[in-house]
Design a protein around this motif. Structure first.
Motif, PDB file in Angstrom:
ATOM      1  N   UNK A   1       0.839  -1.195   0.000  1.00 51.58           N
ATOM      2  CA  UNK A   1       0.000   0.000   0.000  1.00 51.58           C
ATOM      3  C   UNK A   1       0.878   1.250   0.000  1.00 51.58           C
ATOM      4  N   UNK A   2       1.922   1.247   0.812  1.00 50.32           N
ATOM      5  CA  UNK A   2       2.841   2.390   0.898  1.00 50.32           C
ATOM      6  C   UNK A   2       3.503   2.635  -0.465  1.00 50.32           C
ATOM      7  N   UNK A   3       3.961   1.565  -1.123  1.00 50.57           N
ATOM      8  CA  UNK A   3       4.582   1.708  -2.445  1.00 50.57           C
ATOM      9  C   UNK A   3       3.569   2.209  -3.477  1.00 50.57           C
ATOM     10  N   UNK A   4       2.344   1.707  -3.397  1.00 48.74           N
ATOM     11  CA  UNK A   4       1.299   2.135  -4.334  1.00 48.74           C
ATOM     12  C   UNK A   4       0.999   3.625  -4.163  1.00 48.74           C
ATOM     13  N   UNK A   5       0.969   4.093  -2.931  1.00 51.07           N
ATOM     14  CA  UNK A   5       0.727   5.516  -2.660  1.00 51.07           C
ATOM     15  C   UNK A   5       1.851   6.353  -3.264  1.00 51.07           C
ATOM     16  N   UNK A   6       3.099   5.926  -3.056  1.00 56.87           N
ATOM     17  CA  UNK A   6       4.244   6.656  -3.601  1.00 56.87           C
ATOM     18  C   UNK A   6       4.236   6.660  -5.125  1.00 56.87           C
ATOM     19  N   UNK A   7       3.659   5.629  -5.733  1.00 62.32           N
ATOM     20  CA  UNK A   7       3.571   5.561  -7.191  1.00 62.32           C
ATOM     21  C   UNK A   7       2.397   6.315  -7.777  1.00 62.32           C
ATOM     22  N   UNK A   8       1.470   6.761  -6.935  1.00 60.19           N
ATOM     23  CA  UNK A   8       0.284   7.486  -7.406  1.00 60.19           C
ATOM     24  C   UNK A   8       0.314   8.972  -7.079  1.00 60.19           C
ATOM     25  N   UNK A   9       0.717   9.314  -5.857  1.00 60.86           N
ATOM     26  CA  UNK A   9       0.692  10.710  -5.405  1.00 60.86           C
ATOM     27  C   UNK A   9       2.093  11.307  -5.453  1.00 60.86           C
ATOM     28  N   UNK A  10       2.167  12.574  -5.818  1.00 58.63           N
ATOM     29  CA  UNK A  10       3.408  13.329  -5.703  1.00 58.63           C
ATOM     30  C   UNK A  10       3.769  13.406  -4.220  1.00 58.63           C
ATOM     31  N   UNK A  11       5.053  13.577  -3.877  1.00 52.32           N
ATOM     32  CA  UNK A  11       5.437  13.627  -2.459  1.00 52.32           C
ATOM     33  C   UNK A  11       4.630  14.628  -1.636  1.00 52.32           C
ATOM     34  N   UNK A  12       4.275  15.763  -2.192  1.00 50.69           N
ATOM     35  CA  UNK A  12       3.473  16.752  -1.472  1.00 50.69           C
ATOM     36  C   UNK A  12       1.999  16.683  -1.837  1.00 50.69           C
ATOM     37  N   UNK A  13       1.584  15.581  -2.458  1.00 50.22           N
ATOM     38  CA  UNK A  13       0.196  15.430  -2.871  1.00 50.22           C
ATOM     39  C   UNK A  13      -0.752  15.524  -1.690  1.00 50.22           C
ATOM     40  N   UNK A  14      -1.966  15.990  -1.964  1.00 45.71           N
ATOM     41  CA  UNK A  14      -2.930  16.202  -0.888  1.00 45.71           C
ATOM     42  C   UNK A  14      -4.300  15.682  -1.316  1.00 45.71           C
ATOM     43  N   UNK A  15      -4.998  15.098  -0.357  1.00 46.09           N
ATOM     44  CA  UNK A  15      -6.385  14.677  -0.553  1.00 46.09           C
ATOM     45  C   UNK A  15      -7.261  15.583   0.307  1.00 46.09           C
TER      46      UNK A  15
ATOM     47  N   UNK B   1       2.817  11.617   1.657  1.00 40.40           N
ATOM     48  CA  UNK B   1       2.670  10.157   1.641  1.00 40.40           C
ATOM     49  C   UNK B   1       2.328   9.566   3.003  1.00 40.40           C
ATOM     50  N   UNK B   2       2.913  10.087   4.083  1.00 41.24           N
ATOM     51  CA  UNK B   2       2.646   9.512   5.404  1.00 41.24           C
ATOM     52  C   UNK B   2       1.189   9.727   5.830  1.00 41.24           C
ATOM     53  N   UNK B   3       0.683  10.942   5.651  1.00 40.95           N
ATOM     54  CA  UNK B   3      -0.718  11.205   6.017  1.00 40.95           C
ATOM     55  C   UNK B   3      -1.675  10.420   5.110  1.00 40.95           C
ATOM     56  N   UNK B   4      -1.340  10.340   3.830  1.00 39.42           N
ATOM     57  CA  UNK B   4      -2.181   9.568   2.910  1.00 39.42           C
ATOM     58  C   UNK B   4      -2.174   8.090   3.295  1.00 39.42           C
ATOM     59  N   UNK B   5      -1.001   7.570   3.669  1.00 38.82           N
ATOM     60  CA  UNK B   5      -0.923   6.168   4.074  1.00 38.82           C
ATOM     61  C   UNK B   5      -1.783   5.917   5.313  1.00 38.82           C
ATOM     62  N   UNK B   6      -1.703   6.783   6.288  1.00 37.66           N
ATOM     63  CA  UNK B   6      -2.514   6.614   7.507  1.00 37.66           C
ATOM     64  C   UNK B   6      -4.001   6.692   7.173  1.00 37.66           C
ATOM     65  N   UNK B   7      -4.389   7.620   6.328  1.00 33.34           N
ATOM     66  CA  UNK B   7      -5.799   7.793   5.963  1.00 33.34           C
ATOM     67  C   UNK B   7      -6.327   6.582   5.191  1.00 33.34           C
ATOM     68  N   UNK B   8      -5.551   6.127   4.199  1.00 30.48           N
ATOM     69  CA  UNK B   8      -5.981   4.991   3.375  1.00 30.48           C
ATOM     70  C   UNK B   8      -5.972   3.703   4.192  1.00 30.48           C
ATOM     71  N   UNK B   9      -5.008   3.555   5.077  1.00 32.18           N
ATOM     72  CA  UNK B   9      -4.955   2.376   5.946  1.00 32.18           C
ATOM     73  C   UNK B   9      -6.185   2.313   6.843  1.00 32.18           C
ATOM     74  N   UNK B  10      -6.576   3.436   7.411  1.00 29.20           N
ATOM     75  CA  UNK B  10      -7.760   3.472   8.274  1.00 29.20           C
ATOM     76  C   UNK B  10      -9.029   3.177   7.472  1.00 29.20           C
TER      77      UNK B  10
END
Length: 136
Positions: free
Chosen positions: A33-47, A57-66
């Motif tokens: 999941x972490x690798x997939x996020x890095x391959x989809x979102x720019x480092x400063x990407x925001x949802x 990536x860290x906030x996106x990973x926590x959000x998607x994991x939850x």
């Protein structure tokens, strides 16, 4: 938009991006999941979703994991696309849905707007709920 940006984003395959985008929400393995996020979102990407921002990536990973834990891992829903992808320049839009097992009607749906950078990574990801989950 510069000519270089237009040329790069016009070669992006929106069906591939949407497939990878939907898949990341269903990925059971945290490192995949972490690798997939890095391959989809720019480092400063925001949802942006329901007035909340998830940046990087860290906030996106926590959000998607939850979200995965709450909706997919529980077996309550599958994440799907409504097969309504549209593209305009560097913007990809789609509808994401939560479908109960064996169901064919969405329990929840959001219109998603993905704004891509010149490398085809998500800079901004907007979720606009079009069908809220019923109160439980």
């Amino acid at each position: 938009m510069t000519e270089m940006t237009a040329a790069k984003t016009s070669t992006i395959d929106p069906e591939r991006i949407v497939g990878r985008y939907v898949a990341v929400w269903s990925e059971p393995d945290p490192e995949s999941r972490r690798r997939a996020i890095a391959g989809l979102w720019a480092p400063g990407g925001v949802e942006f979703v329901e007035g909340v921002q998830f940046r990087g990536h860290e906030e996106l990973h926590a959000r998607i994991t939850e979200a995965h834990r709450q909706f997919v891992e529980s077996g309550e829903y599958a994440v799907t696309s409504a097969d309504d992808v549209t593209v305009h320049g560097d913007i990809v839009t789609l509808t994401v849905q939560l479908i109960p097992p064996g169901g064919d009607e969405a329990a929840w749906a959001a219109r998603v707007f993905l704004i891509l950078d010149e490398d085809g990574l998500i800079r901004q990801d907007y979720h606009l709920t079009v069908k809220p989950l019923a109160a439980q």
